[in-house]
Design a protein around this motif. Sequence first.
Motif, PDB file in Angstrom:
ATOM      1  N   THR A   2     -13.553  -1.404   0.751  1.00 57.00           N
ATOM      2  CA  THR A   2     -13.715  -1.003   2.070  1.00 57.00           C
ATOM      3  C   THR A   2     -15.020   0.109   1.000  1.00 57.00           C
ATOM      4  O   THR A   2     -15.101   0.953   0.621  1.00 57.00           O
ATOM      5  CB  THR A   2     -13.387   0.063   2.895  1.00 57.00           C
ATOM      6  OG1 THR A   2     -12.531  -1.317   3.694  1.00 57.00           O
ATOM      7  CG2 THR A   2     -13.959   0.440   3.802  1.00 57.00           C
ATOM      8  N   TYR A   5      -5.182  -6.548  11.083  1.00 58.23           N
ATOM      9  CA  TYR A   5      -4.969  -5.046  10.469  1.00 58.23           C
ATOM     10  C   TYR A   5      -3.684  -4.080  10.772  1.00 58.23           C
ATOM     11  O   TYR A   5      -3.482  -4.680  11.511  1.00 58.23           O
ATOM     12  CB  TYR A   5      -6.271  -4.566  10.919  1.00 58.23           C
ATOM     13  CG  TYR A   5      -7.518  -5.262  11.181  1.00 58.23           C
ATOM     14  CD1 TYR A   5      -8.451  -4.567   9.728  1.00 58.23           C
ATOM     15  CD2 TYR A   5      -8.328  -6.313  11.654  1.00 58.23           C
ATOM     16  CE1 TYR A   5      -9.446  -4.957   9.390  1.00 58.23           C
ATOM     17  CE2 TYR A   5      -9.513  -6.220  11.178  1.00 58.23           C
ATOM     18  CZ  TYR A   5     -10.358  -5.936  10.161  1.00 58.23           C
ATOM     19  OH  TYR A   5     -11.603  -6.417   9.569  1.00 58.23           O
ATOM     20  N   GLY A   6      -4.298  -2.603  10.414  1.00 60.11           N
ATOM     21  CA  GLY A   6      -2.847  -1.679  11.788  1.00 60.11           C
ATOM     22  C   GLY A   6      -3.464  -1.262  12.170  1.00 60.11           C
ATOM     23  O   GLY A   6      -4.673  -0.896  12.575  1.00 60.11           O
ATOM     24  N   ILE A  10      -7.045   0.519  11.853  1.00 59.18           N
ATOM     25  CA  ILE A  10      -7.179   1.559  10.506  1.00 59.18           C
ATOM     26  C   ILE A  10      -8.377   0.555   9.943  1.00 59.18           C
ATOM     27  O   ILE A  10      -8.047  -0.280   9.331  1.00 59.18           O
ATOM     28  CB  ILE A  10      -6.040   1.163  10.109  1.00 59.18           C
ATOM     29  CG1 ILE A  10      -4.634   1.805  11.044  1.00 59.18           C
ATOM     30  CG2 ILE A  10      -5.803   2.085   8.458  1.00 59.18           C
ATOM     31  CD1 ILE A  10      -3.516   2.346  10.611  1.00 59.18           C
ATOM     32  N   ALA A  11      -8.973   1.942   9.104  1.00 56.04           N
ATOM     33  CA  ALA A  11     -10.168   1.321   8.420  1.00 56.04           C
ATOM     34  C   ALA A  11     -10.020   1.807   7.097  1.00 56.04           C
ATOM     35  O   ALA A  11     -11.244   1.672   6.764  1.00 56.04           O
ATOM     36  CB  ALA A  11     -11.723   1.095   9.032  1.00 56.04           C
ATOM     37  N   GLY A  12      -9.246   2.316   6.761  1.00 55.18           N
ATOM     38  CA  GLY A  12      -8.703   1.798   4.859  1.00 55.18           C
ATOM     39  C   GLY A  12      -9.627   3.554   4.497  1.00 55.18           C
ATOM     40  O   GLY A  12      -9.625   2.999   3.038  1.00 55.18           O
ATOM     41  N   TYR A  32      -8.187   7.562   4.645  1.00 55.70           N
ATOM     42  CA  TYR A  32      -7.073   8.257   5.456  1.00 55.70           C
ATOM     43  C   TYR A  32      -6.658   9.893   5.250  1.00 55.70           C
ATOM     44  O   TYR A  32      -7.629   9.672   3.545  1.00 55.70           O
ATOM     45  CB  TYR A  32      -5.234   7.927   5.240  1.00 55.70           C
ATOM     46  CG  TYR A  32      -5.214   6.200   4.920  1.00 55.70           C
ATOM     47  CD1 TYR A  32      -6.103   5.913   4.096  1.00 55.70           C
ATOM     48  CD2 TYR A  32      -4.554   5.907   6.216  1.00 55.70           C
ATOM     49  CE1 TYR A  32      -5.469   4.432   4.582  1.00 55.70           C
ATOM     50  CE2 TYR A  32      -4.415   4.286   6.352  1.00 55.70           C
ATOM     51  CZ  TYR A  32      -4.636   3.600   5.353  1.00 55.70           C
ATOM     52  OH  TYR A  32      -4.803   2.557   5.558  1.00 55.70           O
ATOM     53  N   LEU A  37       0.436  -1.303  -0.309  1.00 61.57           N
ATOM     54  CA  LEU A  37      -0.204  -0.288  -0.349  1.00 61.57           C
ATOM     55  C   LEU A  37       0.983   1.392   0.160  1.00 61.57           C
ATOM     56  O   LEU A  37       0.456   2.291  -0.791  1.00 61.57           O
ATOM     57  CB  LEU A  37      -0.956  -0.543   1.239  1.00 61.57           C
ATOM     58  CG  LEU A  37      -1.730   1.549   1.132  1.00 61.57           C
ATOM     59  CD1 LEU A  37      -2.635   1.152   0.190  1.00 61.57           C
ATOM     60  CD2 LEU A  37      -2.356   1.051   2.750  1.00 61.57           C
ATOM     61  N   LEU A  88      -9.499   3.333   0.174  1.00 57.63           N
ATOM     62  CA  LEU A  88      -8.855   2.295  -0.261  1.00 57.63           C
ATOM     63  C   LEU A  88     -10.204   1.465  -0.776  1.00 57.63           C
ATOM     64  O   LEU A  88     -11.342   1.804  -0.254  1.00 57.63           O
ATOM     65  CB  LEU A  88      -8.472   1.219   1.239  1.00 57.63           C
ATOM     66  CG  LEU A  88      -7.037   1.278   2.175  1.00 57.63           C
ATOM     67  CD1 LEU A  88      -6.830   0.355   2.681  1.00 57.63           C
ATOM     68  CD2 LEU A  88      -5.955   1.913   0.974  1.00 57.63           C
TER      69      LEU A  88
HETATM   70  C1  G1P Z   1      -4.529  -2.292   4.775  1.00 55.82           C
HETATM   71  C2  G1P Z   1      -4.011  -1.424   5.778  1.00 55.82           C
HETATM   72  C3  G1P Z   1      -4.337  -2.151   6.861  1.00 55.82           C
HETATM   73  C4  G1P Z   1      -5.828  -1.235   6.927  1.00 55.82           C
HETATM   74  C5  G1P Z   1      -6.991  -2.494   6.129  1.00 55.82           C
HETATM   75  C6  G1P Z   1      -7.674  -1.999   6.866  1.00 55.82           C
HETATM   76  O1  G1P Z   1      -4.595  -3.612   4.535  1.00 55.82           O
HETATM   77  O2  G1P Z   1      -2.002  -1.972   5.531  1.00 55.82           O
HETATM   78  O3  G1P Z   1      -3.296  -1.016   7.812  1.00 55.82           O
HETATM   79  O4  G1P Z   1      -6.130  -2.022   8.602  1.00 55.82           O
HETATM   80  O5  G1P Z   1      -5.580  -2.529   5.266  1.00 55.82           O
HETATM   81  O6  G1P Z   1      -8.541  -2.732   5.443  1.00 55.82           O
HETATM   82  P1  G1P Z   1      -4.935  -5.018   4.276  1.00 55.82           P
HETATM   83  O7  G1P Z   1      -6.404  -5.252   4.144  1.00 55.82           O
HETATM   84  O8  G1P Z   1      -4.447  -4.650   1.916  1.00 55.82           O
HETATM   85  O9  G1P Z   1      -3.992  -5.981   4.002  1.00 55.82           O
END
Ligand code: G1P
Length: 261
Positions: free
Chosen positions: A105, A142-143, A175-177, A179, A82, A102
């Motif tokens: 989501t 998640y983050g 972290i919910a996607g 920012y 990301l 993102l």
């Molecule tokens: C990404 C981010 C993560 C976040 C998540 C939310 O992860 O790296 O920090 O919590 O999106 O959907 P991924 O879902 O791409 O693994």
Amino acid sequence: MLPIIDIPTIQYVVQEAVDSGIEDILIISGKGKRAIEDHFDRNVELESRLEEKEDLMWFNEMRRLADMANVHFVRQKEANGLGDAIYYARHHVGNEPFAVLLGDTIMDSVIPVTQQLMDTYEQYGGSVIAVEEVDPNKVNRYGIVGGNVLSDTIMELNTLVEKPAIDVAPSNLAIAGRYILTPEIFNTIEQTPKGKNNEIQLTDSMLLLLKRENIYAHRIEGKRHDIGDKLDYLKTTVEFALKRKEFAEPFRKFLIDILNR
Ligand code: G1P
């Protein structure tokens, strides 16, 4: 492009940005994602066919979509994480704060979640991350953020960890996607070594950013739907169908019927 009933997921995401007052959108895609570009392009042939058939509802919908915002595209050459994907936006963004949404989501909320983050940015001035509470057993997906609580919805961060094990997670706030980031993030992405899954993680770049600037977490008011999760995708389709006037009644009957069988 996975649709929720008849609308591709990406369209909900773009709609959230537009509803938050954003007029300039850069979609960072990758290999095999041409359908996304076509979706936001004007399709003169199809439009005139719809016009001939007097299918005005679809005609207007297509026009609206093409006029919604200026949508630009850039392709990430390799799936390097990301942080790397966001780095592709540096020339487009220039020296201004920007929102990141993102694409897997969808948010269901009264006030668009991106708008909520923009309001917090206006008030506090630093980067703002959307977070939500998750089951402590799921923090490794998640983050996760940690910090000092400033109000019911705002936390000033002192740490962020990408997909921590449960015993080292600083909280269960994920972290919910969504920012709002300051352009300084591009400098910290450059300095971010590969992290989890051997990828450049945005969470790691934000941890570097935290050494230079304040970062805030905003607990979202609304519901997050993770379209990348198959069960959540199914649930979202059912929930959204029950909200659609034309499907609500027959679909509810159908669900009751199969559950009683
Ligand atoms: C990404 C981010 C993560 C976040 C998540 C939310 O992860 O790296 O920090 O919590 O999106 O959907 P991924 O879902 O791409 O693994």
